[in-house]
Each structure stands twice: as C-alpha cells, then as structure tokens.
Design a protein around this motif. Structure first.
Motif, PDB file in Angstrom:
ATOM      1  N   GLY A  39       6.603  14.900  41.008  1.00  0.00           N
ATOM      2  CA  GLY A  39       5.905  13.668  40.680  1.00  0.00           C
ATOM      3  C   GLY A  39       4.571  13.607  41.388  1.00  0.00           C
ATOM      4  O   GLY A  39       4.424  14.071  42.521  1.00  0.00           O
ATOM      5  N   ASP A  40       3.579  13.033  40.735  1.00  0.00           N
ATOM      6  CA  ASP A  40       2.240  12.890  41.303  1.00  0.00           C
ATOM      7  C   ASP A  40       2.203  11.631  42.159  1.00  0.00           C
ATOM      8  O   ASP A  40       1.704  10.594  41.750  1.00  0.00           O
ATOM      9  CB  ASP A  40       1.219  12.828  40.163  1.00  0.00           C
ATOM     10  N   TYR A  41       2.739  11.738  43.382  1.00  0.00           N
ATOM     11  CA  TYR A  41       2.919  10.540  44.202  1.00  0.00           C
ATOM     12  C   TYR A  41       1.601   9.981  44.722  1.00  0.00           C
ATOM     13  O   TYR A  41       1.502   8.793  45.048  1.00  0.00           O
ATOM     14  CB  TYR A  41       3.879  10.818  45.367  1.00  0.00           C
ATOM     15  N   ASP A  42       0.541  10.823  44.808  1.00  0.00           N
ATOM     16  CA  ASP A  42      -0.744  10.337  45.306  1.00  0.00           C
ATOM     17  C   ASP A  42      -1.758  10.114  44.194  1.00  0.00           C
ATOM     18  O   ASP A  42      -2.948   9.863  44.469  1.00  0.00           O
ATOM     19  CB  ASP A  42      -1.312  11.288  46.365  1.00  0.00           C
ATOM     20  N   ASN A  43      -1.327  10.185  42.948  1.00  0.00           N
ATOM     21  CA  ASN A  43      -2.170   9.877  41.786  1.00  0.00           C
ATOM     22  C   ASN A  43      -3.485  10.657  41.748  1.00  0.00           C
ATOM     23  O   ASN A  43      -4.523  10.137  41.345  1.00  0.00           O
ATOM     24  CB  ASN A  43      -2.464   8.371  41.721  1.00  0.00           C
ATOM     25  N   ASP A  44      -3.420  11.939  42.133  1.00  0.00           N
ATOM     26  CA  ASP A  44      -4.621  12.765  42.093  1.00  0.00           C
ATOM     27  C   ASP A  44      -4.623  13.719  40.898  1.00  0.00           C
ATOM     28  O   ASP A  44      -5.481  14.586  40.787  1.00  0.00           O
ATOM     29  CB  ASP A  44      -4.787  13.551  43.394  1.00  0.00           C
ATOM     30  N   GLY A  45      -3.633  13.550  40.001  1.00  0.00           N
ATOM     31  CA  GLY A  45      -3.578  14.370  38.808  1.00  0.00           C
ATOM     32  C   GLY A  45      -2.840  15.679  38.977  1.00  0.00           C
ATOM     33  O   GLY A  45      -2.843  16.502  38.057  1.00  0.00           O
ATOM     34  N   ARG A  46      -2.203  15.873  40.134  1.00  0.00           N
ATOM     35  CA  ARG A  46      -1.482  17.129  40.380  1.00  0.00           C
ATOM     36  C   ARG A  46      -0.020  16.833  40.704  1.00  0.00           C
ATOM     37  O   ARG A  46       0.290  15.873  41.406  1.00  0.00           O
ATOM     38  CB  ARG A  46      -2.133  17.894  41.531  1.00  0.00           C
ATOM     39  N   ALA A  47       0.860  17.698  40.213  1.00  0.00           N
ATOM     40  CA  ALA A  47       2.302  17.516  40.409  1.00  0.00           C
ATOM     41  C   ALA A  47       2.699  17.926  41.821  1.00  0.00           C
ATOM     42  O   ALA A  47       2.532  19.090  42.212  1.00  0.00           O
ATOM     43  CB  ALA A  47       3.076  18.333  39.391  1.00  0.00           C
TER      44      ALA A  47
END
Length: 542
Positions: A121-129
């Motif tokens: 999941g992309d927990y930091d919302n930077d577009g990376r899994a």
C-alpha cells in the motif's frame, strides 16, 4: 503491442492494449522460462517446523510503477536445509517480455528468520507501492524509494511487533485520506518451548487449539511517516482469535471499510467500522462467526466480491480438513447467509484450503473462484491415511446458477498436487486475463500463465485517488457493456498472506465496447465515462 495515450479531459490514461485469437483456456507453468529461481525446498525438524509450515506468502506488486507487475516472495524458513544456506526474501522485476530479473540484492529488502506474508500500500501517498512483511516475532515496513530500493522504516514508523503476525491489510480506517494498517496475529508461541507439541513421525505437530489466541492490531497513519497503535481505542483488544486471512471491505454499504478476519479454530471476526477509529465486532450477529454446525472452523484465506451483481459484497473463507469452505451471501441487512453447498463450493471435506481469490479466468463476465489447497502437516497420513499433504487446487467456474469444479480441465499444472499456502492473482503479461502465482511450503513457487482467458473481450482499470488515498481502497467501479453490468471494489488484504494485482480486470464476454464506466470514490465523489473501447488497461484519476 504497447500503446500509451493520455486524455486529460476525461481523466483517464490508456496503458496497454493486447489482443489474442480465440482459443480454449489453459494454465501453463512458465516458472522456469520466466526466470523465477527462488524457492525453499526443505524445512527444519523440531518446533521450528510449526512456524515454517504456516508460511509461504508474497505476490504481485508493481514496485517501480511502470504498469507491469513485479513479484515478491517472503522467506518463511530460517534455513534452506537442502541448500545449507540462509534464506532471504526475493524481489523479481518484470522485464515486460514474459521474464523476470532477480533484483533482491539491489532492493535491499533483506529478510528475517521466519517471514509469513505480504501487504502492499502507498501509505505515504507518493505514488509508489510500499510493503509490509509480516512474520513470527518481527514484521517490517519497507518504504519504496522509487529506484527499486527500499528503506526499512519499521522502527521509525512505529509498526514493529513481537507477535506472530500473519495476514495484513492497508486501508483507510478513518477516512482521512491516508492508509492505515490492520495486522492479524496467530497464536502465542515460542520456538524454544515445544511442550505443547506432539511428535508425528519426524515432525512435532503443534495443535493451535492448545495455544493462546491473540488480538488483531490497528496502526493509524499519522501522515508524517509514523503510525500509532490504536488497537485499544478501536476495540480490538477484547477480541482474541487465531488470525490468518484478512479482507478490508465495505459490507454494509455505508462508505466505510469494515474488516473480516478468518480465524483458525476460533470464531471468525467481522469488525464493523463505526467511524472515529472505532470498530464493533459483529461476526456472530452477522452469521459469519461459525460454520453451519455452530462450531468454529479453521479459517485460512478469504476474499470478498459482488458475486451476484447486486451491489453487495459476499464473503468466501477457505477452511481446514474435515470442514467445508464457507461462502457467505450478503443479505443486504447487515447479515450473511451461508450458501456453500447450494452453490457447489464444497466438493471435498478432506482438503485444507489456504489461498483463495475471486477472478474471471475466462472473461465471460461471471466471476469464478480459485482455491489453493494443502495440509499443514507433511506427516498427516500417519494420523489420517485418507488425508494427503499435497493436494489438488480448485478452480470453481461460475455457471450463472452456481459453480462447477473444472481445475483438471484447465491445464496440466492444475492437475498437480501442492502443499499450497499463499495465492496471488494478477495479469503479469498485461494481455487481459488473470494469471496465477502459487506459493507452497517446501517447494518452489509456481507461476501459471493464463492462455486463452482473453479470447473474449476485457477492460482493466487502475484507479488513482486524489482527494483521499492514492490507492483508492474502498472505491467501487461499475461497468455496463450491453446487457452486462458488473462491479469490482478495491479491497485491502485478501487471500492468504499474499498480495494480488490491485487493478480491476473486467471480463466483457462478446462486448467490444463499454457503454458506461462509473467510479464511486471513497468519500462520495463519482467519475463517469462513456463509450470506451475494450481490450486495454485504463488509469482513471479522481
């Protein structure tokens, strides 16, 4: 053929388009040709075996964001006895030509003595899994740097735990736009203390029933790279179970993701999300805690899907030997009714189901079901001569009025027997049909390519959230193509200790176009697109 197109006005991007001639559906073993060499071929004796025999997870994750699924394997043994070497997790990058390259050393993913499962999941919302690797005595949060390397941020993130963690799911528990983390825990156990284990041949058989249950954990994402353990506030600590499979899904249609946890030999959990990071456990009232005999079953893997195309998510649970699997029909009033036998999903009580995933393997627009079976104990015949360790998998084909088992008719690999554990489903070659990744204990994983599942038409959807989390967990996509109307939801968790393709793949049958596509985003927004050509992947942005 690879085509790239961006249409900013309609907020969608065309990623790939591949077509194939009509032919029958067959699953083909391409493991060797794909370059997948990783595997644990033997396990230790003694008490360690109890931990190792429950492991074997991993799955499909697009770690570099190129639109092609990569593969991650979790090392569930401290040592590959056959090779006399210490095992490590493995990451294989998709070369986009049907092959993979081992990039484990470069990625810096390391490993741990007894890993179990994987969540992405992309927990930091930077577009990376990003990845969360569960295990016995230690679990790890790996932040994706975006250059095929990962940073271990377990300590900084506050998600370390000494418990025996199994299934896990990223989802937005409180609607703040950030992915939180649910972790299922199995039993209280120490390798150095095997007093509750009995010898069965060369193995020690540890009965889960003799070991103490554990609560699940919920870690709230604070938005600065850190998580806070809110398990007590959420009401989880009062509920003890032997957790394995997890799925985060909105079963009551109130816009909040609830959590179902399959438990091994203890009643299952259904935690209804009340908002404000508070959950109410309602499995008994909802009818999913027990089997039809009124006793708990050995729940392993789980999944949820709108099987009947009525907008409600039904539940499936793979269970232990001498029990039936469980298909729970969502009644729409907060309750479920078990319909396993009526629908043909209980062909044998002698098999142990682990990995389980819904998929439309033949593209006819009706969802099918795959279950990977295998008994936990490799010496089980010494106790039960009619029960096997390695078992055949199940492919349940949806007939429109129920299911029929067709695995043996869909390729030689599905006629084999496996000591199966983790199962992941994903279109790794981007040709429009779902492929299978089978992860077994004491054997190398097997990659099965779906040949012919795209002989009809299809549409793949990747969602990119903006107002809330980038992964859009909780979103629902509804596709109308002629008289065919079907929906898919972005879920957290699913299967057994494994991660599947987060894209939503729709089989369209003979329809060459999609008349209407509707996306209901978490939080209430809606996107509607019309007149879409089939046989391609689209990215829809909120």
């Amino acid at each position: 053929m690879l085509v790239r197109l961006t249409a900013f006005g309609s907020a969608l991007a065309l990623v790939t388009a591949v077509s194939s001639p009509r032919r029958s559906v067959e699953f083909v073993d391409v493991t060797s040709g794909a370059g997948l060499r990783w595997g644990i071929t033997a396990m230790t004796d003694g008490a360690d075996h109890f931990i190792e025999t429950m492991g074997g997870g991993g799955g499909f994750v697009d770690v570099d964001g190129d639109g092609w699924l990569d593969i991650y394997f979790v090392a569930y043994s401290a040592e590959d006895v056959a090779g006399s070497r210490t095992t490590r997790d493995a990451l294989y990058r998709n070369n986009r030509d049907g092959t993979f390259t081992d990039v484990s050393a470069r990625a810096g993913i390391g490993g741990q003595p007894y890993g179990m499962g994987l969540a992405a999941g992309d927990y930091d919302n930077d577009g990376r899994a990003d990845l969360y690797v569960t295990g016995y005595g230690q679990s790890r949060l790996l932040r994706n740097r975006g250059d095929l390397t990962f940073e271990d941020v377990t300590s900084k993130g506050g998600v370390g735990s000494p418990l025996w963690a199994t299934g896990a799911a990223f989802f937005d528990a409180d609607g703040d736009g950030r992915l939180d983390l649910w972790v299922a825990n199995y039993v209280a156990y120490k390798v150095e203390s095997s007093a509750k284990c009995l010898p069965v041949g060369k193995r020690l058989f540890c009965r889960p029933a003799s070991l103490d249950s554990l609560p699940a954990q919920l870690f709230h994402n604070e938005g600065d790279g850190r998580f806070t353990n809110v398990s007590e506030r959420a009401g989880l600590l009062a509920h003890l179970g032997k957790g394995l499979g997890v799925v985060a899904f909105d079963y009551d249609g109130d816009g909040r993701s609830d959590v179902f946890q399959a438990n091994d030999g203890t009643p299952n959990f259904l935690f209804r999300n009340q908002g404000g990071l508070r959950f109410e456990e309602l499995a008994l009232q909802a009818g999913v805690a027990y089997g039809p005999e009124g006793t708990p079953r050995g729940g392993m893997g789980t999944d949820a899907f709108d099987v009947r195309r009525n907008g409600r998510l039904d539940l499936f649970v793979a269970n232990f030997t001498h029990e039936t699997n469980g298909y729970f029909r969502n009644e729409g009033d907060g309750s479920f009714a078990e319909a396993t036998t009526d629908l043909g999903l209980a062909p044998s009580r002698l098999l142990s189901g682990f990995g389980a995933k819904f998929l439309d393997y033949d593209g006819d627009g009706r969802v099918d079901l795959f279950v990977l079976n295998g008994h936990p104990l490799d010496t089980i015949k010494e106790l039960y001569p009619n029960v096997d360790y390695a078992e055949p998998p199940h492919l349940f084909e949806n007939t429109g009025s129920g299911f029929r088992e067709v695995a043996a008719q869909r390729g030689e690999p599905l006629r084999r027997r496996y000591p199966g554990r983790g199962l992941a489903v994903g279109d790794y070659d981007n040709d429009g049909d779902p492929d299978l990744l089978l992860m077994s204990v004491g054997e190398k994983p097997v990659l099965l390519r779906n040949d012919g599942g795209n002989r009809r038409h299809w549409l793949g959807i990747a969602l990119e959230g903006r107002a809330r989390s980038r992964d859009a967990v909780g979103a629902r996509v509804t596709v109308t193509a002629g008289t065919l109307r079907q929906s898919r939801s972005v879920l957290g968790g699913t299967s057994y200790c494994s991660v599947s393709d987060r894209r939503l793949l729709f089989g369209l049958g003979d329809a060459r176009r999609v008349d209407r596509l509707e996306v209901d985003w978490p939080g209430g927004g809606r996107t509607q697109l019309e007149g879409l050509k089939a046989d391609r992947y689209l990215t829809v942005r909120e």
